[in-house]
Design an enzyme around this catalytic site. Structure first.
Site, PDB file in Angstrom:
ATOM      1  N   SER A 150       0.818  -1.221  -0.027  1.00 57.57           N
ATOM      2  CA  SER A 150       0.102  -0.135   0.018  1.00 57.57           C
ATOM      3  C   SER A 150       0.730   1.299   0.233  1.00 57.57           C
ATOM      4  O   SER A 150       1.851   1.350  -0.916  1.00 57.57           O
ATOM      5  CB  SER A 150      -0.967  -0.126   1.294  1.00 57.57           C
ATOM      6  N   ASP A 184      -5.671  -4.276  -2.029  1.00 64.06           N
ATOM      7  CA  ASP A 184      -4.775  -3.715  -0.722  1.00 64.06           C
ATOM      8  C   ASP A 184      -3.901  -4.899  -0.332  1.00 64.06           C
ATOM      9  O   ASP A 184      -4.498  -5.808   0.290  1.00 64.06           O
ATOM     10  CB  ASP A 184      -5.577  -3.186   0.066  1.00 64.06           C
TER      11      ASP A 184
END
Length: 283
Positions: free
Chosen positions: A39, A160
């Site tokens: 991320s 993610d």
């Protein structure tokens, strides 16, 4: 520095802390041969590997309050809180150009963590033959459930990376690194609580039950990883840079002054531990 990996946690706009730490590394000439992140950690790490001192500050702090960066209106109309096209196209290709050529010329190994929707397990990438492939994988790694769509890459639907492996030390260990430097975005003693939307995740991702389960169990995985990091730190295998006090900045912070203060905190806290870090790297 040999056999030492740099592991970067995500955390959205809390990554401004990491940006400060990495700029301190740049100023001190500290270049790790192996970098892994998920991320925001991956986004910060890419600029660090490319040697672009200050780029992360410009992207996160100076553009953090841009209306195209975070928009609640877009969240309600398009279910996209973060402007992913703005962040992974307009910024790196136009406003704050990412130096892909310098990134490729560096001798550091760079790994980005994502989560596979089919399996709910981590999917790591360490080969980026084109600028577009790197930006696409980092976009996937930053695509949060409910507020961003999944990304198709290499025949897989990805989201993610922090869901399945929030502090991705695994690739660093697998690479053969004996020591690891962690940059975390939560203070010591922090524990993640269980999310209250388990029923909704099961419904939203009913086609991907393993992914839904990873979401529901994310707090357990995160806290287990923190315990692992603590054990590595106590045994001398890890050096951990983390905020010295609870952060007042959220994942979706837009206040430029707060983001600047967080960046400064990261830089200064890394600077204050420079001697200890040097000793760790030299052993």
């Amino acid at each position: 520095m040999k056999d030492t990996g740099l592991v970067l946690e995500g955390g959205g706009m809390r990554g401004a802390y990491t940006a400060g730490v990495l700029d301190f590394f740049h100023d001190e000439g500290i270049q790790f041969p192996f970098v892994v992140g998920a991320s925001a950690g991956a986004c910060n790490g890419s600029s660090y590997v490319a040697g672009q001192r200050g780029r992360n500050y410009e992207v996160m702090v100076e553009y953090g309050d841009h209306p195209e960066y975070i928009s609640y209106k877009r969240m309600f109309t398009k279910r996209q809180l973060f402007g992913m096209d703005f962040i992974f196209d307009k910024l790196p290709n136009d406003l704050v150009p990412f130096d892909y050529e310098s990134f490729q010329s560096k001798k550091a190994d760079f790994v980005v963590g994502t989560t596979d929707l089919e399996t709910g397990e981590p999917q790591f990438y360490d080969h980026f033959p084109t600028r577009e492939s790197l930006l696409k994988v980092m976009r996937a790694s930053s695509s949060l459930p409910l507020v961003a769509p999944s990304i198709m890459y290499d025949g897989k639907q990805l989201m993610d990376g922090g869901i399945s492996d929030p502090i991705p030390v695994g690739p660093s260990i697998k690479h053969g690194n004996a020591k690891h430097v962690f940059v975390l975005t939560r203070n010591d003693g922090y524990l993640k609580g269980k999310m209250k939307l388990g029923w909704y995740f099961n419904r939203k991702y009913r086609q991907f039950p393993m992914f839904a389960q990873s979401l529901i169990n994310r707090h357990e995985r995160y806290n287990e990883r923190l315990n692992e990091v603590k054990r590595m730190e106590q045994s001398g295998k890890a050096f951990v840079l983390r905020p010295m006090k609870p952060l007042q900045v959220s994942r979706i912070e837009r206040n430029r002054d707060r983001l600047h203060q967080l960046y400064t905190q990261g830089y200064e806290e890394a600077q204050s531990q420079a001697d200890q870090l040097a000793a760790f790297l030299q052993t």
